[in-house]
Write a protein that holds these residues in place. Structure first.
Motif, PDB file in Angstrom:
ATOM      1  N   TYR A   6      -3.660  -2.014  -0.223  1.00  0.00           N
ATOM      2  CA  TYR A   6      -2.643  -1.071  -0.804  1.00  0.00           C
ATOM      3  C   TYR A   6      -2.806  -0.047  -1.730  1.00  0.00           C
ATOM      4  O   TYR A   6      -2.101   0.717  -1.935  1.00  0.00           O
ATOM      5  CB  TYR A   6      -1.301  -2.206  -0.880  1.00  0.00           C
ATOM      6  CG  TYR A   6      -1.244  -2.948  -2.284  1.00  0.00           C
ATOM      7  CD1 TYR A   6      -0.790  -2.111  -3.366  1.00  0.00           C
ATOM      8  CD2 TYR A   6      -1.800  -3.898  -2.630  1.00  0.00           C
ATOM      9  CE1 TYR A   6      -0.823  -2.470  -4.663  1.00  0.00           C
ATOM     10  CE2 TYR A   6      -1.772  -4.569  -3.913  1.00  0.00           C
ATOM     11  CZ  TYR A   6      -1.187  -3.845  -4.805  1.00  0.00           C
ATOM     12  OH  TYR A   6      -1.057  -4.266  -6.073  1.00  0.00           O
ATOM     13  N   ARG A   7      -3.769  -0.278  -2.404  1.00  0.00           N
ATOM     14  CA  ARG A   7      -4.098   0.684  -3.647  1.00  0.00           C
ATOM     15  C   ARG A   7      -4.782   2.125  -3.006  1.00  0.00           C
ATOM     16  O   ARG A   7      -4.406   2.987  -3.442  1.00  0.00           O
ATOM     17  CB  ARG A   7      -4.925   0.258  -4.628  1.00  0.00           C
ATOM     18  CG  ARG A   7      -4.517  -0.797  -5.247  1.00  0.00           C
ATOM     19  CD  ARG A   7      -5.176  -1.069  -6.499  1.00  0.00           C
ATOM     20  NE  ARG A   7      -4.880  -2.136  -7.439  1.00  0.00           N
ATOM     21  CZ  ARG A   7      -4.945  -3.347  -7.305  1.00  0.00           C
ATOM     22  NH1 ARG A   7      -5.675  -4.022  -6.383  1.00  0.00           N
ATOM     23  NH2 ARG A   7      -4.165  -4.487  -7.879  1.00  0.00           N
ATOM     24  N   LYS A   8      -4.982   2.076  -1.671  1.00  0.00           N
ATOM     25  CA  LYS A   8      -5.719   3.243  -0.942  1.00  0.00           C
ATOM     26  C   LYS A   8      -4.624   3.665   0.067  1.00  0.00           C
ATOM     27  O   LYS A   8      -4.799   4.707   0.711  1.00  0.00           O
ATOM     28  CB  LYS A   8      -6.724   3.110  -0.293  1.00  0.00           C
ATOM     29  CG  LYS A   8      -7.932   2.597  -1.045  1.00  0.00           C
ATOM     30  CD  LYS A   8      -9.157   2.206  -0.316  1.00  0.00           C
ATOM     31  CE  LYS A   8     -10.307   1.562  -1.140  1.00  0.00           C
ATOM     32  NZ  LYS A   8     -10.908   0.439  -0.601  1.00  0.00           N
ATOM     33  N   ALA A   9      -3.469   3.264  -0.275  1.00  0.00           N
ATOM     34  CA  ALA A   9      -2.310   3.541   0.830  1.00  0.00           C
ATOM     35  C   ALA A   9      -1.028   3.901   0.121  1.00  0.00           C
ATOM     36  O   ALA A   9      -0.966   3.987  -0.857  1.00  0.00           O
ATOM     37  CB  ALA A   9      -2.184   2.280   1.679  1.00  0.00           C
ATOM     38  N   GLN A  10       0.198   3.930   0.737  1.00  0.00           N
ATOM     39  CA  GLN A  10       1.315   4.227   0.471  1.00  0.00           C
ATOM     40  C   GLN A  10       1.946   2.893   0.484  1.00  0.00           C
ATOM     41  O   GLN A  10       2.293   2.313   1.538  1.00  0.00           O
ATOM     42  CB  GLN A  10       2.326   5.225   1.365  1.00  0.00           C
ATOM     43  CG  GLN A  10       1.450   6.613   1.578  1.00  0.00           C
ATOM     44  CD  GLN A  10       1.951   7.278   2.776  1.00  0.00           C
ATOM     45  OE1 GLN A  10       2.843   8.169   2.475  1.00  0.00           O
ATOM     46  NE2 GLN A  10       1.636   7.278   3.903  1.00  0.00           N
ATOM     47  N   LEU A  11       2.459   2.412  -0.630  1.00  0.00           N
ATOM     48  CA  LEU A  11       2.710   1.137  -0.947  1.00  0.00           C
ATOM     49  C   LEU A  11       4.406   1.276  -1.178  1.00  0.00           C
ATOM     50  O   LEU A  11       5.164   1.932  -2.005  1.00  0.00           O
ATOM     51  CB  LEU A  11       2.267   0.340  -2.045  1.00  0.00           C
ATOM     52  CG  LEU A  11       3.037  -0.856  -2.300  1.00  0.00           C
ATOM     53  CD1 LEU A  11       2.863  -1.896  -1.423  1.00  0.00           C
ATOM     54  CD2 LEU A  11       2.277  -1.742  -3.664  1.00  0.00           C
ATOM     55  N   ILE A  12       5.307   1.014  -0.012  1.00  0.00           N
ATOM     56  CA  ILE A  12       6.748   0.891   0.192  1.00  0.00           C
ATOM     57  C   ILE A  12       7.505  -0.207  -0.065  1.00  0.00           C
ATOM     58  O   ILE A  12       7.163  -1.047   1.005  1.00  0.00           O
ATOM     59  CB  ILE A  12       7.056   1.939   1.353  1.00  0.00           C
ATOM     60  CG1 ILE A  12       6.070   3.154   1.512  1.00  0.00           C
ATOM     61  CG2 ILE A  12       8.572   2.139   1.464  1.00  0.00           C
ATOM     62  CD1 ILE A  12       6.142   3.999   0.512  1.00  0.00           C
TER      63      ILE A  12
END
Length: 126
Positions: free
Chosen positions: A38-44
């Protein structure tokens, strides 16, 4: 009686179809798997703002599923999207909406925020 049996079978068939179709575009991750990416992604966080303020995963952005269609411009299609809600049903709805809009890499936290044991942040009012 026959009509009732047919209706139940149709409802069951639709449910099974939706379940397998959803598995094709939504990957449900354990907390450990979720943390790895999740740190390399968009966490929504797709919960409502008052739920978000009571506590959310560190680094998450709050885009409630009720506002998602209007706020799609805030999310990139070229980056993975990691979704969570309280238990999983709203994030599944959000994933369906994103899939229909052309998002490819969609992930969901298994069990939602209520099962989360990692770091959280709370709003200043609490």
């Amino acid at each position: 009686m026959e009509f009732l049996i047919i209706a139940i079978l149709v409802i069951l068939a639709v449910g099974i179809f939706r379940y397998y179709r959803q598995r094709a575009y939504l990957k449900v991750l354990t907390e450990d798997e979720f943390v790895k990416g999740y740190r390399k992604a968009q966490l929504i966080d797709v919960r409502e703002p008052q739920e978000f303020e009571r506590g959310h995963i560190l680094g998450a952005r709050n885009i409630p599923v009720t506002q998602m269609k209007q706020r799609l411009i805030e999310m990139r299609k070229d980056k993975p999207v990691y979704l969570y809600c309280q238990s999983g049903s709203r994030s599944a709805r959000a994933a369906h909406l994103l899939h229909k809009q052309g998002y490819q890499e969609i992930y969901q936290l298994k069990g939602g925020f209520k099962k989360w044991t990692g770091k959280i942040k709370t709003g200043k009012r609490f």
